[in-house]
Design a protein around this motif. Sequence first.
Motif, mmCIF file in Angstrom:
data_model
loop_
_atom_site.group_PDB
_atom_site.id
_atom_site.type_symbol
_atom_site.label_atom_id
_atom_site.label_comp_id
_atom_site.label_asym_id
_atom_site.label_seq_id
_atom_site.Cartn_x
_atom_site.Cartn_y
_atom_site.Cartn_z
ATOM 1 N N ARG A 253 9.286 53.884 -6.866
ATOM 2 C CA ARG A 253 8.785 55.184 -7.792
ATOM 3 C C ARG A 253 7.364 54.953 -8.369
ATOM 4 O O ARG A 253 6.573 55.873 -8.246
ATOM 5 N N ASN A 254 7.300 53.787 -8.867
ATOM 6 C CA ASN A 254 5.831 53.484 -9.463
ATOM 7 C C ASN A 254 4.855 53.510 -8.287
ATOM 8 O O ASN A 254 3.879 54.129 -8.602
ATOM 9 N N ILE A 255 5.030 52.938 -7.188
ATOM 10 C CA ILE A 255 4.168 52.928 -6.152
ATOM 11 C C ILE A 255 3.889 54.382 -5.739
ATOM 12 O O ILE A 255 2.607 54.640 -5.456
ATOM 13 N N ALA A 256 4.893 55.150 -5.515
ATOM 14 C CA ALA A 256 4.572 56.304 -5.138
ATOM 15 C C ALA A 256 3.810 57.388 -6.276
ATOM 16 O O ALA A 256 2.936 58.146 -6.020
ATOM 17 N N TYR A 257 3.857 57.042 -7.473
ATOM 18 C CA TYR A 257 3.322 57.678 -8.720
ATOM 19 C C TYR A 257 1.781 57.250 -8.478
ATOM 20 O O TYR A 257 0.967 58.024 -8.865
ATOM 21 N N VAL A 258 1.446 55.950 -8.328
ATOM 22 C CA VAL A 258 0.112 55.416 -8.152
ATOM 23 C C VAL A 258 -0.551 56.314 -6.949
ATOM 24 O O VAL A 258 -1.727 56.787 -7.179
ATOM 25 N N ARG A 259 0.353 56.449 -5.988
ATOM 26 C CA ARG A 259 -0.307 57.035 -4.728
ATOM 27 C C ARG A 259 -0.758 58.513 -4.988
ATOM 28 O O ARG A 259 -1.682 59.140 -4.623
ATOM 29 N N GLU A 260 0.395 59.113 -5.710
ATOM 30 C CA GLU A 260 0.244 60.562 -6.197
ATOM 31 C C GLU A 260 -0.966 60.828 -7.181
ATOM 32 O O GLU A 260 -1.982 61.751 -6.939
ATOM 33 N N GLN A 261 -1.452 59.993 -8.045
ATOM 34 C CA GLN A 261 -2.417 60.039 -9.045
ATOM 35 C C GLN A 261 -3.786 60.152 -8.335
ATOM 36 O O GLN A 261 -4.777 60.785 -8.725
ATOM 37 N N GLN B 10 12.862 51.803 -9.129
ATOM 38 C CA GLN B 10 11.744 52.004 -10.199
ATOM 39 C C GLN B 10 10.403 51.388 -9.676
ATOM 40 O O GLN B 10 9.477 52.229 -9.666
ATOM 41 N N VAL B 11 10.439 50.330 -9.034
ATOM 42 C CA VAL B 11 9.168 49.937 -8.423
ATOM 43 C C VAL B 11 8.847 50.607 -7.289
ATOM 44 O O VAL B 11 7.492 50.943 -7.111
ATOM 45 N N ALA C 3 6.124 55.141 -13.406
ATOM 46 C CA ALA C 3 6.464 56.535 -13.002
ATOM 47 C C ALA C 3 7.318 57.223 -14.373
ATOM 48 O O ALA C 3 8.014 56.509 -14.911
ATOM 49 N N PRO C 4 6.944 58.560 -14.565
ATOM 50 C CA PRO C 4 7.820 59.133 -15.667
ATOM 51 C C PRO C 4 9.239 58.804 -15.465
ATOM 52 O O PRO C 4 9.500 59.001 -14.234
ATOM 53 N N ALA C 5 10.011 58.900 -16.519
ATOM 54 C CA ALA C 5 11.348 58.788 -16.436
ATOM 55 C C ALA C 5 11.797 60.006 -15.669
ATOM 56 O O ALA C 5 11.453 61.178 -15.885
#
Length: 205
Positions: free
Chosen positions: A120-128, A117-118, A183-185
């Motif tokens: 995925r959260n990092i990747a989601y921040v990068r994406e945004q 999950q962590v 990150a979204p589920a």
Amino acid sequence: MRSFTKAAVAAFVFAAPTAPAFAQALPDAKIAVVDSERIFRDCTACKAATTQLQAQRQQLQALATQRGQPLQTEAQALQAAVTAAKGNPDAALQTRIRTFEQNQQRAQQEVGAQEQQVQRNIAYVREQIGTRLGPIITQIAQQRGATLAVDKGNSFYNAPATEITDAVLTALNAALPSVSVTAPAQAAPSATAPAAGARPAPAGR
């Protein structure tokens, strides 16, 4: 945030007048330079996300310690008990060993899921951030008359007049003052979808 600095900013090449390549020479390049390392260090959303992601990592470490210490203590006790039994544990000790193995597996799964999950959260921040940053660099570079934008970290030298980092940073802060660090589920696989490699059931006759 440095881990995704280079991934977010590559090179942006802007459209030249359309014509057959053999009919005209390439125009003189006008280069804009962006300090992506500074942007990902100093942008408002980046700093806030870094702080929150660090907190998530600390929580992950605390969870791993919380689950791991009792297991380590029990593993040492079991080793001593097996040694005392001369390698022939009785039924009670065997049950205790199985319970330990089950608890260990559950702990590994829990910590592993949290670690995923962590990440995925990092990747989601990068994406945004990357989604907003690319168009901003393109827009500002075009406004300055540039035909190419490059990362400062990939250049040996650039004159101060070629740098557009301040303008990019200001625009990014205005367009993206914050980002989500969750990150979204992930969508669960459909219960009606056939399993991979499964063959359809034969039609009834």
